[in-house]
Design a protein around this motif. Structure first.
Motif, PDB file in Angstrom:
ATOM      1  N   GLU A 219       0.847  -1.207   0.000  1.00 42.09           N
ATOM      2  CA  GLU A 219       0.000   0.000   0.000  1.00 42.09           C
ATOM      3  C   GLU A 219       0.882   1.257   0.000  1.00 42.09           C
ATOM      4  O   GLU A 219       0.578   2.231  -0.693  1.00 42.09           O
ATOM      5  CB  GLU A 219      -0.959  -0.003   1.205  1.00 42.09           C
ATOM      6  N   GLY A 220       1.964   1.210   0.775  1.00 41.72           N
ATOM      7  CA  GLY A 220       2.859   2.376   0.830  1.00 41.72           C
ATOM      8  C   GLY A 220       3.470   2.662  -0.527  1.00 41.72           C
ATOM      9  O   GLY A 220       3.505   3.808  -0.993  1.00 41.72           O
ATOM     10  N   GLU A 221       3.936   1.621  -1.179  1.00 43.82           N
ATOM     11  CA  GLU A 221       4.577   1.780  -2.502  1.00 43.82           C
ATOM     12  C   GLU A 221       3.579   2.352  -3.509  1.00 43.82           C
ATOM     13  O   GLU A 221       3.870   3.306  -4.228  1.00 43.82           O
ATOM     14  CB  GLU A 221       5.098   0.410  -2.970  1.00 43.82           C
ATOM     15  N   ALA A 222       2.394   1.767  -3.565  1.00 46.15           N
ATOM     16  CA  ALA A 222       1.413   2.215  -4.569  1.00 46.15           C
ATOM     17  C   ALA A 222       0.935   3.637  -4.267  1.00 46.15           C
ATOM     18  O   ALA A 222       0.710   4.432  -5.190  1.00 46.15           O
ATOM     19  CB  ALA A 222       0.236   1.246  -4.613  1.00 46.15           C
ATOM     20  N   THR A 223       0.812   3.959  -2.995  1.00 50.52           N
ATOM     21  CA  THR A 223       0.369   5.315  -2.635  1.00 50.52           C
ATOM     22  C   THR A 223       1.398   6.339  -3.090  1.00 50.52           C
ATOM     23  O   THR A 223       1.074   7.350  -3.733  1.00 50.52           O
ATOM     24  CB  THR A 223       0.129   5.409  -1.110  1.00 50.52           C
ATOM     25  N   ASN A 224       2.656   6.062  -2.788  1.00 48.92           N
ATOM     26  CA  ASN A 224       3.713   6.972  -3.221  1.00 48.92           C
ATOM     27  C   ASN A 224       3.748   7.084  -4.748  1.00 48.92           C
ATOM     28  O   ASN A 224       3.833   8.180  -5.298  1.00 48.92           O
ATOM     29  CB  ASN A 224       5.068   6.469  -2.703  1.00 48.92           C
ATOM     30  N   VAL A 244      -2.793   2.378   6.617  1.00 50.76           N
ATOM     31  CA  VAL A 244      -1.574   1.932   7.285  1.00 50.76           C
ATOM     32  C   VAL A 244      -0.497   3.012   7.242  1.00 50.76           C
ATOM     33  O   VAL A 244      -0.494   3.855   6.340  1.00 50.76           O
ATOM     34  CB  VAL A 244      -1.100   0.610   6.615  1.00 50.76           C
ATOM     35  N   ILE A 245       0.398   2.957   8.215  1.00 49.76           N
ATOM     36  CA  ILE A 245       1.404   4.016   8.356  1.00 49.76           C
ATOM     37  C   ILE A 245       2.269   4.169   7.112  1.00 49.76           C
ATOM     38  O   ILE A 245       2.657   5.284   6.752  1.00 49.76           O
ATOM     39  CB  ILE A 245       2.258   3.797   9.630  1.00 49.76           C
ATOM     40  N   ASP A 246       2.551   3.075   6.417  1.00 46.61           N
ATOM     41  CA  ASP A 246       3.394   3.160   5.211  1.00 46.61           C
ATOM     42  C   ASP A 246       2.783   4.120   4.183  1.00 46.61           C
ATOM     43  O   ASP A 246       3.480   4.880   3.518  1.00 46.61           O
ATOM     44  CB  ASP A 246       3.545   1.778   4.557  1.00 46.61           C
ATOM     45  N   ALA A 247       1.471   4.056   4.044  1.00 48.52           N
ATOM     46  CA  ALA A 247       0.781   4.936   3.100  1.00 48.52           C
ATOM     47  C   ALA A 247       0.611   6.337   3.683  1.00 48.52           C
ATOM     48  O   ALA A 247       0.696   7.340   2.971  1.00 48.52           O
ATOM     49  CB  ALA A 247      -0.579   4.347   2.745  1.00 48.52           C
ATOM     50  N   LEU A 248       0.400   6.402   4.991  1.00 49.79           N
ATOM     51  CA  LEU A 248       0.253   7.709   5.642  1.00 49.79           C
ATOM     52  C   LEU A 248       1.537   8.525   5.474  1.00 49.79           C
ATOM     53  O   LEU A 248       1.493   9.733   5.219  1.00 49.79           O
ATOM     54  CB  LEU A 248      -0.069   7.497   7.129  1.00 49.79           C
ATOM     55  N   GLU A 249       2.676   7.847   5.589  1.00 45.67           N
ATOM     56  CA  GLU A 249       3.945   8.565   5.415  1.00 45.67           C
ATOM     57  C   GLU A 249       4.063   9.126   4.002  1.00 45.67           C
ATOM     58  O   GLU A 249       4.550  10.243   3.803  1.00 45.67           O
ATOM     59  CB  GLU A 249       5.118   7.641   5.736  1.00 45.67           C
ATOM     60  N   ALA A 250       3.594   8.366   3.041  1.00 46.75           N
ATOM     61  CA  ALA A 250       3.647   8.852   1.651  1.00 46.75           C
ATOM     62  C   ALA A 250       2.790  10.112   1.484  1.00 46.75           C
ATOM     63  O   ALA A 250       3.195  11.072   0.821  1.00 46.75           O
ATOM     64  CB  ALA A 250       3.192   7.758   0.691  1.00 46.75           C
TER      65      ALA A 250
END
Ligand code: DUC
Ligand code: ZN
Ligand code: ZN
Length: 466
Positions: A219-224, A244-250
């Motif tokens: 999710e983080g990768e795709a969001t970024n 999730v935090i990975d996407a929130l950081e993006a």
């Protein structure tokens, strides 16, 4: 018909103050102290002593009758919008679907047919694009002109809704020029499918593994990635159901750079966790995508994101499937469980209970994330999402002290379970008005199927201003 809502505390995104609200016909006519004592007359008076008066809530992410995994989300526009009204939500924006090989217009016609004459509160549409072609790109401009200015694309669900980067970028560039908004379901679907196939091959077929397969980094990768693409195309982008935090950081980093990037989360990511997926096949009740995540650190981070405006909206992704007969399609293979949770009825109360009563957000921020920001970002403000003279009289008399127990036995959504079964929440909608008409009062439905109208929305000017 004139209705006076007297003695309440008006709560808006900007502040709270004691005021009476006069409704004349479908709109708000007057706001002020002691209106009756000052000679204002009405056909009916609703006493809001000890209650909040808030703008009707807006849920910009629902899927009534969505075809998914060989079945259909169970709520119709009638049952889903009636349930929404019970929960204080007076506007929904649902996703019309373009199927592969078909035009946007065909998808829109199908959704109009589902909604028209059936909805109990007002509704708009976003358009899911599953097939980006020269023809569908051209159709986008017409849809913006017709009040459907948002286009959702997916980096997940290969073979169904999935679009590759080229298709996404083409849709983004078109949207930059036509004034609309791009919405993204951001998970790396191809990578997820590889992990999911491995798990099934190892005999790990329970619903829990649905959550395991969909790594946070996917999710983080795709969001970024989609935010970067949107920056390259110079178009506003709205990330749906960020979990999730990975996407929130993006999204945080993008907003710090000044990108026109926005995001919503959903109650299930604030109140439920991967543990809920872990109870044998009962976990299928909690299968949605993105999946439920580890409680720590995600819940606190998402609340913090809401407080600091990294996240602007909480919507539901309401997409209900019965446990019996629908979720059960995935017995023996979690990939076949229809994805989605019911929620349109519970969002306002869950956020009041967990957010306002729980001390995480102010009551003004609560109103902002459930009504005012959705209205602004999606071209409905100030007609919706505001308590102001001339605005639609979509109003909720909200009792901040009422307690109720959430249960499938008493909810109004057409689904045979609740993710929050037995939870006691504080706060509830006593009286709900949709364009001046009382649609719910004291636990009774007083509206009617067909009262809800299609809402033509404006282009994404607010999202372009940042
Ligand atoms: N996620 C869900 O859980 N259901 C419907 C579609 C989606 O993206
Ligand atoms: Zn989605
Ligand atoms: Zn969705």
């Amino acid at each position: 018909m004139r209705t006076l809502i007297a003695n309440g505390t008006v709560v808006t995104a900007d502040g709270s103050w004691p005021a009476d609200v006069l409704v004349d016909g479908e709109t708000i006519a007057q706001l002020g102290a002691d209106l009756a004592a000052n000679g204002v007359t009405a056909d009916q008076t609703i006493d809001a002593s000890g209650k909040y008066v808030i703008p009707g809530a807006i849920d910009v992410h629902t899927h009534m009758e969505l075809p998914f995994g060989g079945t259909f989300a169970k709520d119709t526009f009638e049952t889903g919008t009636r349930a929404a009204a019970f929960g204080g939500t007076t506007t929904i924006v649902d996703f019309a679907v373009q199927s592969k090989g078909h035009s946007l217009r065909e998808g829109l016609d199908a959704w109009n047919a589902k909604a028209e004459g059936n909805a109990c509160v007002d509704y708009g549409f976003h358009m899911i694009m599953s097939d980006v072609t020269d023809e569908s790109l051209a159709e986008m401009d017409q849809l913006v002109a017709e009040g459907i200015p948002d286009f959702k694309l997916f980096t997940a669900y290969p073979g169904v809704f999935y679009s590759d980067d080229a298709a996404i970028f083409r849709a983004m560039r078109r949207t930059r020029d036509n004034g609309g908004l791009i919405m993204m379901h951001a998970e790396n679907g191809p990578a997820i499918d590889i992990v999911a196939a491995d798990l099934v091959a190892q005999g790990k077929t329970d619903p829990y593994y649905h959550g395991v397969a969909r790594y946070p980094v996917f999710e983080g990768e795709a969001t970024n990635r989609v935010i970067r693409l949107a920056e390259a195309a110079d178009v506003p982008v709205y990330i749906v159901h960020l979990s999730v935090i990975d996407a929130l950081e993006a999204i945080r980093e993008a907003r710090d750079r000044g990108a026109m990037a926005y995001a919503e989360t959903c109650p299930q990511y604030l109140f439920l966790s991967l543990d809920d997926l872990g109870n044998g096949f009962d976990g299928s009740k909690f299968v949605c995508s993105p999946p439920l995540r580890e409680k720590n650190p995600n819940w606190e981070e998402l609340w913090s994101g809401l407080k600091k405006n990294d996240l602007q909206v909480v919507s539901t992704d309401h997409c209900p499937f019965d446990f019996h007969g629908q979720k059960e399609l995935g017995r023996g293979d979690f990939r076949k469980i229809p994805n989605g949770l019911p929620g349109v009825e519970d969002r306002v109360d869950l956020l009041h209970h967990g957010g306002v009563v729980g001390g995480k957000i102010s009551k003004e921020r609560w109103v902002e994330i459930i009504a005012t920001e959705p209205a602004k970002l999606f071209g409905m403000y100030p007609r919706k999402g505001a308590i102001a003279v001339g605005a639609d009289a979509d109003l909720v008399v909200y009792d901040p002290n009422r307690k109720r127990t959430i249960s499938a036995g008493s909810h109004h959504m057409d689904v045979d379970y609740s993710c929050y079964e037995g939870w006691e929440v504080q706060g509830g909608s006593d009286v709900v008005l949709s364009r001046g008409a009382v649609v719910v009062q004291d636990g009774e439905f007083r509206g009617r199927k067909g009262h809800g109208r299609f809402l033509k929305r404006g282009p994404a000017e607010y999202a372009r201003m940042g």
